[in-house]
Design a protein around this motif. Sequence first.
Motif, mmCIF file in Angstrom:
data_model
loop_
_atom_site.group_PDB
_atom_site.id
_atom_site.type_symbol
_atom_site.label_atom_id
_atom_site.label_comp_id
_atom_site.label_asym_id
_atom_site.label_seq_id
_atom_site.Cartn_x
_atom_site.Cartn_y
_atom_site.Cartn_z
ATOM 1 N N TRP A 17 0.823 -1.207 0.000
ATOM 2 C CA TRP A 17 0.000 0.000 0.000
ATOM 3 C C TRP A 17 0.858 1.259 0.000
ATOM 4 N N SER A 18 1.954 1.246 0.751
ATOM 5 C CA SER A 18 2.847 2.417 0.808
ATOM 6 C C SER A 18 3.416 2.727 -0.567
ATOM 7 N N ALA A 19 3.840 1.691 -1.275
ATOM 8 C CA ALA A 19 4.390 1.891 -2.621
ATOM 9 C C ALA A 19 3.325 2.444 -3.566
ATOM 10 N N LEU A 20 2.104 1.932 -3.471
ATOM 11 C CA LEU A 20 1.022 2.433 -4.328
ATOM 12 C C LEU A 20 0.666 3.878 -3.995
ATOM 13 N N ARG A 30 -0.929 6.871 8.432
ATOM 14 C CA ARG A 30 -1.622 5.768 9.117
ATOM 15 C C ARG A 30 -3.086 5.722 8.717
ATOM 16 N N GLN A 31 -3.706 6.890 8.526
ATOM 17 C CA GLN A 31 -5.115 6.940 8.158
ATOM 18 C C GLN A 31 -5.344 6.326 6.784
ATOM 19 N N ARG A 32 -4.513 6.675 5.818
ATOM 20 C CA ARG A 32 -4.670 6.118 4.466
ATOM 21 C C ARG A 32 -4.434 4.614 4.462
ATOM 22 N N LEU A 33 -3.394 4.169 5.160
ATOM 23 C CA LEU A 33 -3.127 2.728 5.229
ATOM 24 C C LEU A 33 -4.281 1.988 5.897
ATOM 25 N N ALA A 34 -4.822 2.563 6.963
ATOM 26 C CA ALA A 34 -5.926 1.917 7.682
ATOM 27 C C ALA A 34 -7.184 1.847 6.815
ATOM 28 N N VAL A 35 -7.465 2.893 6.064
ATOM 29 C CA VAL A 35 -8.640 2.886 5.188
ATOM 30 C C VAL A 35 -8.463 1.835 4.090
ATOM 31 N N LEU A 36 -7.313 1.788 3.452
ATOM 32 C CA LEU A 36 -7.075 0.780 2.413
ATOM 33 C C LEU A 36 -7.199 -0.633 2.975
ATOM 34 N N ASP A 37 -6.645 -0.845 4.168
ATOM 35 C CA ASP A 37 -6.753 -2.155 4.814
ATOM 36 C C ASP A 37 -8.199 -2.509 5.152
ATOM 37 N N ALA A 38 -9.011 -1.508 5.486
ATOM 38 C CA ALA A 38 -10.408 -1.768 5.838
ATOM 39 C C ALA A 38 -11.271 -2.030 4.609
ATOM 40 N N GLY A 53 -13.878 -0.462 10.732
ATOM 41 C CA GLY A 53 -12.624 -1.198 10.568
ATOM 42 C C GLY A 53 -11.409 -0.354 10.914
ATOM 43 N N VAL A 54 -11.447 0.914 10.514
ATOM 44 C CA VAL A 54 -10.335 1.823 10.800
ATOM 45 C C VAL A 54 -10.237 2.082 12.301
ATOM 46 N N ARG A 55 -11.388 2.206 12.952
ATOM 47 C CA ARG A 55 -11.394 2.476 14.401
ATOM 48 C C ARG A 55 -10.758 1.345 15.202
ATOM 49 N N THR A 62 -12.427 10.086 13.235
ATOM 50 C CA THR A 62 -13.841 10.426 13.060
ATOM 51 C C THR A 62 -14.353 9.867 11.730
ATOM 52 N N VAL A 63 -15.661 9.727 11.639
ATOM 53 C CA VAL A 63 -16.267 9.272 10.383
ATOM 54 C C VAL A 63 -15.960 10.291 9.280
ATOM 55 N N GLN A 64 -15.991 11.579 9.618
ATOM 56 C CA GLN A 64 -15.678 12.619 8.634
ATOM 57 C C GLN A 64 -14.267 12.442 8.079
ATOM 58 N N SER A 65 -13.306 12.108 8.945
ATOM 59 C CA SER A 65 -11.935 11.873 8.480
ATOM 60 C C SER A 65 -11.872 10.680 7.536
ATOM 61 N N VAL A 66 -12.636 9.660 7.832
ATOM 62 C CA VAL A 66 -12.671 8.487 6.945
ATOM 63 C C VAL A 66 -13.239 8.884 5.588
ATOM 64 N N TYR A 67 -14.308 9.685 5.573
ATOM 65 C CA TYR A 67 -14.877 10.159 4.307
ATOM 66 C C TYR A 67 -13.857 10.977 3.508
ATOM 67 N N VAL A 68 -13.097 11.826 4.193
ATOM 68 C CA VAL A 68 -12.080 12.637 3.518
ATOM 69 C C VAL A 68 -11.024 11.727 2.889
#
Length: 171
Positions: A17-20, A30-38, A53-55, A62-68
């Motif tokens: 994921w980091s390479a992509l 961490r947020q981007r990696l967690a969202v991709l993993d979820a 899943g991210v939580r 926050t849910v708003q951060s996940v949406y962003v």
Amino acid sequence: MSPTVPATERTAHEARWSALLRAHGRRVTRQRLAVLDAVEPTPPAVAEAVAAGVRAELPGITVQSVYVVLSDLTESGLLRRIEVPRNPARYETRVADNHHHAVCTSCGRIEDVDCAVGHAPCLTPSDTHGMTIQIADMLYQGICADCRAASGAAPETNPTASNNPTQKDGV
């Protein structure tokens, strides 16, 4: 990603994921990696399920951060947003091909449908209006086999189903 996943698999997953992310001009966070993993293990995933899943990994997000993050990853081409009528948007990591989706209008189940014809785009429009078409986005709608069985309805006959191995559940 679940803490029960072996450390070596977790590290390999994070490296991929980091390479992509870097290849798409995005910082690795961490947020981007967690969202991709979820999103990856349960496609297509709704934002609320992704947030849950991210939580597990980042309890304070926050849910708003996940949406962003979902929006950013979609814009960058790492996620695909699927719009299904009368349903919340869903996200998937399968972005490198031109596949379509079949949705059950009864239970909402969504299945991938591989391209039915040769190369992308699968469909040839009657008029391109001068555009170079790159993607054809098709949504098949019908009733899945489980819902048909639960209702006691007989399977519908679809004359093209036997000729098209990419169709699922006759939709």
